[in-house]
Design a protein around this motif. Structure first.
Motif, PDB file in Angstrom:
ATOM      1  N   PRO A  75       0.802  -1.234   0.000  1.00  0.00           N
ATOM      2  CA  PRO A  75       0.000   0.000   0.000  1.00  0.00           C
ATOM      3  C   PRO A  75       0.829   1.277   0.000  1.00  0.00           C
ATOM      4  O   PRO A  75       1.784   1.400   0.753  1.00  0.00           O
ATOM      5  N   PRO A  76       0.436   2.235  -0.855  1.00  0.00           N
ATOM      6  CA  PRO A  76       1.091   3.540  -0.845  1.00  0.00           C
ATOM      7  C   PRO A  76       0.523   4.447   0.245  1.00  0.00           C
ATOM      8  O   PRO A  76      -0.587   4.217   0.740  1.00  0.00           O
ATOM      9  N   GLU A  77       1.274   5.492   0.564  1.00  0.00           N
ATOM     10  CA  GLU A  77       0.872   6.435   1.622  1.00  0.00           C
ATOM     11  C   GLU A  77      -0.531   6.997   1.391  1.00  0.00           C
ATOM     12  O   GLU A  77      -1.293   7.174   2.342  1.00  0.00           O
ATOM     13  N   ALA A  78      -0.855   7.298   0.114  1.00  0.00           N
ATOM     14  CA  ALA A  78      -2.136   7.960  -0.166  1.00  0.00           C
ATOM     15  C   ALA A  78      -3.313   7.131   0.350  1.00  0.00           C
ATOM     16  O   ALA A  78      -4.317   7.683   0.818  1.00  0.00           O
ATOM     17  N   ILE A  79      -3.198   5.806   0.302  1.00  0.00           N
ATOM     18  CA  ILE A  79      -4.303   4.952   0.763  1.00  0.00           C
ATOM     19  C   ILE A  79      -4.446   5.052   2.287  1.00  0.00           C
ATOM     20  O   ILE A  79      -5.552   5.134   2.823  1.00  0.00           O
ATOM     21  N   VAL A  80      -3.324   5.065   2.973  1.00  0.00           N
ATOM     22  CA  VAL A  80      -3.356   5.178   4.442  1.00  0.00           C
ATOM     23  C   VAL A  80      -4.012   6.499   4.835  1.00  0.00           C
ATOM     24  O   VAL A  80      -4.909   6.540   5.687  1.00  0.00           O
ATOM     25  N   LEU A  81      -3.565   7.572   4.186  1.00  0.00           N
ATOM     26  CA  LEU A  81      -4.065   8.898   4.549  1.00  0.00           C
ATOM     27  C   LEU A  81      -5.543   9.042   4.181  1.00  0.00           C
ATOM     28  O   LEU A  81      -6.332   9.592   4.954  1.00  0.00           O
ATOM     29  N   GLY A  82      -5.912   8.506   3.013  1.00  0.00           N
ATOM     30  CA  GLY A  82      -7.313   8.564   2.592  1.00  0.00           C
ATOM     31  C   GLY A  82      -8.197   7.825   3.576  1.00  0.00           C
ATOM     32  O   GLY A  82      -9.284   8.293   3.942  1.00  0.00           O
ATOM     33  N   CYS A  83      -7.740   6.690   4.022  1.00  0.00           N
ATOM     34  CA  CYS A  83      -8.522   5.889   4.976  1.00  0.00           C
ATOM     35  C   CYS A  83      -8.662   6.636   6.300  1.00  0.00           C
ATOM     36  O   CYS A  83      -9.749   6.718   6.874  1.00  0.00           O
ATOM     37  N   ALA A  84      -7.575   7.227   6.774  1.00  0.00           N
ATOM     38  CA  ALA A  84      -7.624   7.951   8.060  1.00  0.00           C
ATOM     39  C   ALA A  84      -8.563   9.151   7.961  1.00  0.00           C
ATOM     40  O   ALA A  84      -9.356   9.404   8.881  1.00  0.00           O
ATOM     41  N   ASP A  85      -8.508   9.875   6.839  1.00  0.00           N
ATOM     42  CA  ASP A  85      -9.396  11.045   6.666  1.00  0.00           C
ATOM     43  C   ASP A  85     -10.853  10.622   6.687  1.00  0.00           C
ATOM     44  O   ASP A  85     -11.699  11.238   7.339  1.00  0.00           O
ATOM     45  N   MET A  86     -11.146   9.546   5.971  1.00  0.00           N
ATOM     46  CA  MET A  86     -12.519   9.057   5.924  1.00  0.00           C
ATOM     47  C   MET A  86     -12.972   8.660   7.344  1.00  0.00           C
ATOM     48  O   MET A  86     -14.069   9.019   7.773  1.00  0.00           O
ATOM     49  N   ALA A  87     -12.092   7.967   8.074  1.00  0.00           N
ATOM     50  CA  ALA A  87     -12.451   7.489   9.412  1.00  0.00           C
ATOM     51  C   ALA A  87     -12.754   8.647  10.351  1.00  0.00           C
ATOM     52  O   ALA A  87     -13.662   8.567  11.188  1.00  0.00           O
ATOM     53  N   LYS A  88     -12.003   9.734  10.205  1.00  0.00           N
ATOM     54  CA  LYS A  88     -12.203  10.879  11.104  1.00  0.00           C
ATOM     55  C   LYS A  88     -13.607  11.464  10.953  1.00  0.00           C
ATOM     56  O   LYS A  88     -14.189  11.941  11.919  1.00  0.00           O
ATOM     57  N   THR A  89     -14.155  11.407   9.740  1.00  0.00           N
ATOM     58  CA  THR A  89     -15.496  11.965   9.538  1.00  0.00           C
ATOM     59  C   THR A  89     -16.578  11.048  10.105  1.00  0.00           C
ATOM     60  O   THR A  89     -17.732  11.431  10.211  1.00  0.00           O
ATOM     61  N   LYS A  90     -16.236   9.832  10.447  1.00  0.00           N
ATOM     62  CA  LYS A  90     -17.243   8.848  10.891  1.00  0.00           C
ATOM     63  C   LYS A  90     -17.218   8.609  12.395  1.00  0.00           C
ATOM     64  O   LYS A  90     -17.876   7.703  12.898  1.00  0.00           O
ATOM     65  N   GLN A  91     -16.385   9.346  13.113  1.00  0.00           N
ATOM     66  CA  GLN A  91     -16.245   9.157  14.568  1.00  0.00           C
ATOM     67  C   GLN A  91     -16.032   7.703  14.961  1.00  0.00           C
ATOM     68  O   GLN A  91     -16.668   7.172  15.890  1.00  0.00           O
ATOM     69  N   ILE A  92     -15.154   7.073  14.233  1.00  0.00           N
ATOM     70  CA  ILE A  92     -14.805   5.675  14.496  1.00  0.00           C
ATOM     71  C   ILE A  92     -14.196   5.541  15.895  1.00  0.00           C
ATOM     72  O   ILE A  92     -13.422   6.402  16.324  1.00  0.00           O
ATOM     73  N   ASP A  93     -14.531   4.477  16.626  1.00  0.00           N
ATOM     74  CA  ASP A  93     -13.853   4.296  17.915  1.00  0.00           C
ATOM     75  C   ASP A  93     -13.183   2.925  18.076  1.00  0.00           C
ATOM     76  O   ASP A  93     -12.620   2.624  19.123  1.00  0.00           O
ATOM     77  N   ILE A  94     -13.224   2.096  17.025  1.00  0.00           N
ATOM     78  CA  ILE A  94     -12.424   0.854  17.049  1.00  0.00           C
ATOM     79  C   ILE A  94     -12.063   0.496  15.600  1.00  0.00           C
ATOM     80  O   ILE A  94     -12.887   0.658  14.694  1.00  0.00           O
ATOM     81  N   VAL A  95     -10.819   0.045  15.396  1.00  0.00           N
ATOM     82  CA  VAL A  95     -10.351  -0.294  14.049  1.00  0.00           C
ATOM     83  C   VAL A  95     -10.126  -1.800  13.971  1.00  0.00           C
ATOM     84  O   VAL A  95      -9.509  -2.400  14.862  1.00  0.00           O
ATOM     85  N   ILE A  96     -10.663  -2.392  12.887  1.00  0.00           N
ATOM     86  CA  ILE A  96     -10.473  -3.832  12.657  1.00  0.00           C
ATOM     87  C   ILE A  96      -9.762  -3.996  11.319  1.00  0.00           C
ATOM     88  O   ILE A  96     -10.248  -3.530  10.290  1.00  0.00           O
ATOM     89  N   GLY A  97      -8.614  -4.643  11.316  1.00  0.00           N
ATOM     90  CA  GLY A  97      -7.926  -4.974  10.071  1.00  0.00           C
ATOM     91  C   GLY A  97      -8.206  -6.427   9.745  1.00  0.00           C
ATOM     92  O   GLY A  97      -8.019  -7.308  10.586  1.00  0.00           O
ATOM     93  N   LEU A  98      -8.721  -6.688   8.530  1.00  0.00           N
ATOM     94  CA  LEU A  98      -9.029  -8.069   8.149  1.00  0.00           C
ATOM     95  C   LEU A  98      -8.503  -8.295   6.737  1.00  0.00           C
ATOM     96  O   LEU A  98      -9.009  -7.718   5.790  1.00  0.00           O
ATOM     97  N   GLY A  99      -7.441  -9.075   6.612  1.00  0.00           N
ATOM     98  CA  GLY A  99      -6.867  -9.305   5.290  1.00  0.00           C
ATOM     99  C   GLY A  99      -5.436  -9.758   5.378  1.00  0.00           C
ATOM    100  O   GLY A  99      -4.983 -10.240   6.425  1.00  0.00           O
TER     101      GLY A  99
END
Ligand SMILES: NC(=O)c1ccc[n+]([C@@H]2O[C@H](COP(=O)([O-])OP(=O)(O)OC[C@H]3O[C@@H](n4cnc5c(N)ncnc54)[C@H](O)[C@@H]3O)[C@@H](O)[C@H]2O)c1
Ligand SMILES: [Fe+2]
Length: 386
Positions: A75-99
């Motif tokens: 994964p490139p940096e842009a995907i990490v940053l895009g994911c974090a930005d999206m998560a911030k708008t959703k008030q996420i309080d737990i992260v699950i990585g599956l893959g």
């Protein structure tokens, strides 16, 4: 003989169950108060039908699930940053990585980035992450990177360079090993990821500074499980016993190398992944033979021990057993179907000097190699692999 001081860290809460991911919701609900979950995965796993049952179990247990399915391999940096930005708008309080490792590595970083202002660019290297992170659960679907139990995320920066963030915050809170998730992993990915795991065990066992009795015990058991089951898992992906042992072995190898880091095989493999977009495990397979032969001048006694761990037939002195170990590893790679020469995967010989120059950037890894490697040595190793 007295012992050196050593430290050892791993994930505190690990649960292993065939089919367990179908109860992920209940497993998490009993452990965490958080209910606004971000599920990080890739499209391939959704298409393979692996995500829907997990999402269903999360919803049934009261989780509000936001799905992020944009992970790509290496994964490139842009995907990490895009994911974090999206998560911030959703008030996420737990992260699950599956893959696979790519999804888990992103989940680990995103859990940190959501709660921190520190830029990702300042996190690369060892111990540079400053803040805390959200609750983090990790479920691997390859056996594999061991990322579920390491404090490492590997990200592609710029066009071609792979960099690591290594920090205590990247250890997850909870790991589920459900080997049923790995049944549909295609043969070539089974081979590639299994070889990656074996290389983790070998490099942890010969790591120059941090090798210790716990990492040794884990690396030995990991290599035993992985070498006994790699070919069976490659030949028949539905072989439950082989899949279970591969997933367990990959995790044990991850626990080992998180504490006793990998070295030159990985350092020379990363430029191949960066420039040629080859799967991480295959790049390790391509460099393994040359690096093992090069390291044997110092590491032969340890390789001889690993020959016994893998029950490689034969007897003899340390050199003979070390040679038998290297030959056995090469046979296993051939049987798994992994390519063995750089020319077979379209690497051109006029790129070898560039690869050697790039490998030198992996100083974090090269310091752990039992034998020093200069740029000239690296070039000779690429030539040997060519
Ligand atoms: N964090 C660490 O400690 C660590 C260690 C080693 C490697 N890595 C990194 O991990 C990444 C590689 O991870 P990987 O080898 O696990 O592969 P991956 O996550 O890149 O996935 C590879 C492919 O396999 C598919 N796949 C995964 N599981 C599947 C399944 N069960 N069934 C069907 N398809 C499946 C994915 O959809 C994807 O197309 C690289 O970026 C590497 O640098 C990290
Ligand atoms: Fe690896």
């Amino acid at each position: 003989m007295t012992s050196n001081a050593f430290g050892f860290t791993t994930v505190a809460d690990i649960f292993v169950e065939w089919g367990g991911s179908k109860q992920l919701g209940a497993l998490l609900a009993s452990r965490f108060d958080a209910r606004r979950a971000l599920l990080i995965t890739d499209r391939g796993l959704i298409d393979a039908g692996l995500i829907a049952p997990v999402e269903k179990s999360l919803v049934a247990a009261g989780f509000n699930v936001t799905l992020f399915d944009q992970v790509v391999a290496d994964p490139p940096e842009a995907i990490v940053l895009g994911c974090a930005d999206m998560a911030k708008t959703k008030q996420i309080d737990i992260v699950i990585g599956l893959g696979g490792g790519s999804s888990l590595d992103i989940a680990k970083l995103v859990a940190v980035l959501i709660t921190n202002e520190q830029p990702l660019t300042e996190m690369y290297g060892i111990g540079n992450v400053k803040g805390n992170r959200l609750p983090l659960a990790l479920v691997p679907t390859t056996a594999g990177t061991g990322s579920e139990v390491t404090n490492i995320s590997i990200i592609t920066t710029g066009e071609t360079t792979k960099m690591g963030v290594v920090s205590r915050q990247l250890y997850g809170d909870f790991v589920l090993l459900d080997a049923e998730l790995t049944v549909g992993l295609p043969q070539i990915h089974t081979a590639a990821t299994g070889i990656d795991a074996m290389v983790h065990a070998i490099e942890a066992y010969t790591s120059k500074f941090k090798k210790n009795p716990l990492s040794d015990a884990l690396a030995r058991e990991a290599l035993r499980l992985l070498s006994d089951n790699l070919i069976a898992a490659c030949k028949d992906g539905t072989n439950r016993a082989a899949r279970e042992k591969m997933l367990l072995g990959a995790m044990l190898a991850g626990q080992a190398f998180a504490n006793s880091p990998v070295a030159a095989v990985h350092a020379l493999a990363y430029p191949l992944g960066g420039h040629y977009h080859l799967p991480h495990g295959l790049t390790n397979a391509l460099m393994l033979g040359p690096v093992l032969r090069y390291n044997a001048k110092v590491a032969a006694p340890l390789y001889a021990e690993l020959a016994d761990v893998m029950a490689v037939p034969g007897t003899g002195n340390v050199t003979a057993r070390s040679d038998a170990f290297v030959a056995h590893m090469l046979t296993l790679m051939d049987e798994s179907g992994a390519p063995r020469r750089l020319r077979d995967v379209n690497v051109t010989d006029n790129s070898l000097s560039m690869l050697a120059k790039d490998a030198m950037k992996q100083s974090r890894l090269l310091v752990n190699n039992p034998v020093e490697i200069t740029e000239e040595d690296a070039l000779a190793l690429y030539r040997e692999a060519f």
